[in-house]
Design a protein around this motif. Sequence first.
Motif, PDB file in Angstrom:
ATOM      1  N   TYR B  33       0.744  -1.117  -0.228  1.00  0.00           N
ATOM      2  CA  TYR B  33       0.083  -0.251   0.103  1.00  0.00           C
ATOM      3  C   TYR B  33       1.358   1.401  -0.090  1.00  0.00           C
ATOM      4  O   TYR B  33       1.850   2.102   0.969  1.00  0.00           O
ATOM      5  CB  TYR B  33      -0.755   0.615   1.680  1.00  0.00           C
ATOM      6  CG  TYR B  33      -1.407  -0.783   1.821  1.00  0.00           C
ATOM      7  CD1 TYR B  33      -0.855  -2.117   2.557  1.00  0.00           C
ATOM      8  CD2 TYR B  33      -3.105  -2.057   1.419  1.00  0.00           C
ATOM      9  CE1 TYR B  33      -1.502  -3.426   3.081  1.00  0.00           C
ATOM     10  CE2 TYR B  33      -3.613  -2.586   1.548  1.00  0.00           C
ATOM     11  CZ  TYR B  33      -2.240  -3.843   1.851  1.00  0.00           C
ATOM     12  OH  TYR B  33      -3.369  -4.569   2.777  1.00  0.00           O
ATOM     13  N   TYR B  35       0.202   5.104   1.227  1.00  0.00           N
ATOM     14  CA  TYR B  35      -0.492   6.627   1.748  1.00  0.00           C
ATOM     15  C   TYR B  35       0.162   7.272   1.817  1.00  0.00           C
ATOM     16  O   TYR B  35       1.292   7.657   1.516  1.00  0.00           O
ATOM     17  CB  TYR B  35      -0.518   6.048   3.500  1.00  0.00           C
ATOM     18  CG  TYR B  35      -2.422   5.035   3.808  1.00  0.00           C
ATOM     19  CD1 TYR B  35      -1.449   3.328   3.702  1.00  0.00           C
ATOM     20  CD2 TYR B  35      -3.160   5.188   4.178  1.00  0.00           C
ATOM     21  CE1 TYR B  35      -2.347   3.052   4.060  1.00  0.00           C
ATOM     22  CE2 TYR B  35      -4.177   4.234   4.225  1.00  0.00           C
ATOM     23  CZ  TYR B  35      -3.576   2.671   3.998  1.00  0.00           C
ATOM     24  OH  TYR B  35      -4.126   1.952   4.590  1.00  0.00           O
ATOM     25  N   GLN B  37       0.595  10.950   4.244  1.00  0.00           N
ATOM     26  CA  GLN B  37      -0.768  11.427   5.367  1.00  0.00           C
ATOM     27  C   GLN B  37       0.284  13.366   5.759  1.00  0.00           C
ATOM     28  O   GLN B  37       0.989  14.035   5.061  1.00  0.00           O
ATOM     29  CB  GLN B  37       0.360  11.114   6.629  1.00  0.00           C
ATOM     30  CG  GLN B  37       0.205  11.718   8.271  1.00  0.00           C
ATOM     31  CD  GLN B  37       0.592  11.552   9.106  1.00  0.00           C
ATOM     32  OE1 GLN B  37       2.083  10.663   8.775  1.00  0.00           O
ATOM     33  NE2 GLN B  37       0.376  10.931  10.273  1.00  0.00           N
ATOM     34  N   GLY B  40      -3.029  16.806   9.822  1.00  0.00           N
ATOM     35  CA  GLY B  40      -4.451  16.827  10.688  1.00  0.00           C
ATOM     36  C   GLY B  40      -5.126  16.106   9.888  1.00  0.00           C
ATOM     37  O   GLY B  40      -7.250  15.908   9.472  1.00  0.00           O
ATOM     38  N   MET B  41      -5.207  15.789   9.313  1.00  0.00           N
ATOM     39  CA  MET B  41      -6.170  14.749   8.065  1.00  0.00           C
ATOM     40  C   MET B  41      -5.510  13.100   8.127  1.00  0.00           C
ATOM     41  O   MET B  41      -6.149  12.398   7.444  1.00  0.00           O
ATOM     42  CB  MET B  41      -5.076  14.530   6.479  1.00  0.00           C
ATOM     43  CG  MET B  41      -6.097  16.736   6.203  1.00  0.00           C
ATOM     44  SD  MET B  41      -7.504  16.973   6.875  1.00  0.00           S
ATOM     45  CE  MET B  41      -8.529  15.924   5.424  1.00  0.00           C
ATOM     46  N   GLY B  42      -4.922  12.632   8.691  1.00  0.00           N
ATOM     47  CA  GLY B  42      -5.127  11.501   9.194  1.00  0.00           C
ATOM     48  C   GLY B  42      -3.974  10.479   8.069  1.00  0.00           C
ATOM     49  O   GLY B  42      -3.873  11.431   7.059  1.00  0.00           O
ATOM     50  N   LEU B  43      -4.142   9.503   7.542  1.00  0.00           N
ATOM     51  CA  LEU B  43      -3.430   8.529   6.426  1.00  0.00           C
ATOM     52  C   LEU B  43      -4.462   8.269   5.350  1.00  0.00           C
ATOM     53  O   LEU B  43      -5.467   7.954   5.540  1.00  0.00           O
ATOM     54  CB  LEU B  43      -2.693   7.433   6.554  1.00  0.00           C
ATOM     55  CG  LEU B  43      -1.344   7.846   7.091  1.00  0.00           C
ATOM     56  CD1 LEU B  43      -1.364   7.599   8.904  1.00  0.00           C
ATOM     57  CD2 LEU B  43      -0.120   6.353   7.242  1.00  0.00           C
ATOM     58  N   LEU B  45      -5.364   6.665   1.549  1.00  0.00           N
ATOM     59  CA  LEU B  45      -5.213   5.220   0.696  1.00  0.00           C
ATOM     60  C   LEU B  45      -4.710   6.199  -0.986  1.00  0.00           C
ATOM     61  O   LEU B  45      -5.746   6.432  -1.011  1.00  0.00           O
ATOM     62  CB  LEU B  45      -5.403   4.351   0.703  1.00  0.00           C
ATOM     63  CG  LEU B  45      -4.677   2.809  -0.675  1.00  0.00           C
ATOM     64  CD1 LEU B  45      -4.340   2.050   0.057  1.00  0.00           C
ATOM     65  CD2 LEU B  45      -6.565   1.616  -0.292  1.00  0.00           C
ATOM     66  N   PHE B  90       3.874   6.811   3.106  1.00  0.00           N
ATOM     67  CA  PHE B  90       3.811   6.023   3.728  1.00  0.00           C
ATOM     68  C   PHE B  90       3.630   4.759   2.821  1.00  0.00           C
ATOM     69  O   PHE B  90       2.507   4.730   2.358  1.00  0.00           O
ATOM     70  CB  PHE B  90       3.441   6.016   5.410  1.00  0.00           C
ATOM     71  CG  PHE B  90       3.907   7.008   6.264  1.00  0.00           C
ATOM     72  CD1 PHE B  90       3.692   7.752   6.294  1.00  0.00           C
ATOM     73  CD2 PHE B  90       4.931   5.858   6.780  1.00  0.00           C
ATOM     74  CE1 PHE B  90       3.775   8.545   6.984  1.00  0.00           C
ATOM     75  CE2 PHE B  90       5.201   6.775   7.828  1.00  0.00           C
ATOM     76  CZ  PHE B  90       5.159   8.319   8.201  1.00  0.00           C
ATOM     77  N   PHE B 102       4.851  -0.872   8.547  1.00  0.00           N
ATOM     78  CA  PHE B 102       4.855   0.102   7.581  1.00  0.00           C
ATOM     79  C   PHE B 102       6.255   1.099   7.623  1.00  0.00           C
ATOM     80  O   PHE B 102       7.042   0.157   8.180  1.00  0.00           O
ATOM     81  CB  PHE B 102       4.251   1.419   9.020  1.00  0.00           C
ATOM     82  CG  PHE B 102       2.612   1.949   8.758  1.00  0.00           C
ATOM     83  CD1 PHE B 102       1.762   0.985   9.193  1.00  0.00           C
ATOM     84  CD2 PHE B 102       2.301   2.414   7.204  1.00  0.00           C
ATOM     85  CE1 PHE B 102       0.916   1.299   9.528  1.00  0.00           C
ATOM     86  CE2 PHE B 102       1.191   2.246   7.650  1.00  0.00           C
ATOM     87  CZ  PHE B 102       0.291   1.891   8.348  1.00  0.00           C
ATOM     88  N   GLY B 105       8.477   6.451   6.209  1.00  0.00           N
ATOM     89  CA  GLY B 105       7.727   7.135   5.467  1.00  0.00           C
ATOM     90  C   GLY B 105       9.263   7.957   5.145  1.00  0.00           C
ATOM     91  O   GLY B 105      10.061   8.271   5.398  1.00  0.00           O
ATOM     92  N   ARG B 107       9.614  12.034   3.722  1.00  0.00           N
ATOM     93  CA  ARG B 107       9.058  13.385   3.551  1.00  0.00           C
ATOM     94  C   ARG B 107       9.484  14.585   2.222  1.00  0.00           C
ATOM     95  O   ARG B 107      10.493  14.116   2.038  1.00  0.00           O
ATOM     96  CB  ARG B 107       9.840  14.440   5.108  1.00  0.00           C
ATOM     97  CG  ARG B 107       8.882  15.898   4.612  1.00  0.00           C
ATOM     98  CD  ARG B 107      10.079  16.905   6.059  1.00  0.00           C
ATOM     99  NE  ARG B 107       8.239  15.708   7.403  1.00  0.00           N
ATOM    100  CZ  ARG B 107       7.482  15.875   7.533  1.00  0.00           C
ATOM    101  NH1 ARG B 107       7.087  16.903   7.421  1.00  0.00           N
ATOM    102  NH2 ARG B 107       7.443  15.798   8.883  1.00  0.00           N
TER     103      ARG B 107
END
Lengths: 115, 111
Positions: B33, B35, B37, B40-43, B45, B90, B102, B105, B107
């Motif tokens: 997967y 994702y 991030q 303030g919005m979560g992850l 897909l 991620f 996971f 990440g 950035r």
Amino acid sequence: AQTVTQSQPEMSVQEAETVTLSCTYDTSENNYYLFWYKQPPSRQMILVIRQEAYKQQNATENRFSVNFQKAAKSFSLKISDSQLGDTAMYFCAFMIHQAGTALIFGKGTTLSVSS
Amino acid sequence: NAGVTQTPKFRILKIGQSMTLQCAQDMNHNYMYWYRQDPGMGLKLIYYSVGAGITDKGEVPNGYNVSRSTTEDFPLRLELAAPSQTSVYFCASSYELYGYTFGSGTRLTVV
């Protein structure tokens, strides 16, 4: 469609105290899994606890436990004896009971533990 | 150590540039997967794969492409980078109905 809602953007607690993080979800499925993930400042996603919907007994992992209310579609996380290392973002997540399906995440709750 | 490896950890792109985010796992997991991030919005897909040669769109696929030529690798391609793609990305993998593993990440900043 499934949704996950975390209504507490931020929470704070002192060391050794107990804190509860809230999570509600919406689904028409009967078989699913619920998770709490911890994301410390290192950014790593760490699985805290997992609950199968068909199990009535609430999951526990050391100082972490959940209150799973299936009828109310509620899945809260209780952290006992809070420690400074518990400071992190906590995400509630949902997955239906089907291999390969994706996790659906809430927006997260930032927890700060102070001494 | 077994797990999910993402590279690079950080990257700055200029608007219009392209890049590939690499993801590799050594656990022989079928499912992988991607994702993103946002604060303030979560992850959310982007894409997922249920096995080599099989990929499908997630919630936010626009501006991205993926491929899955082997079980181990699942690269994410950004074409014509835009500021809206500034995020933390991620990669994750899973085996059947067990929890995800996971990566650490990436950035990405688009300027």
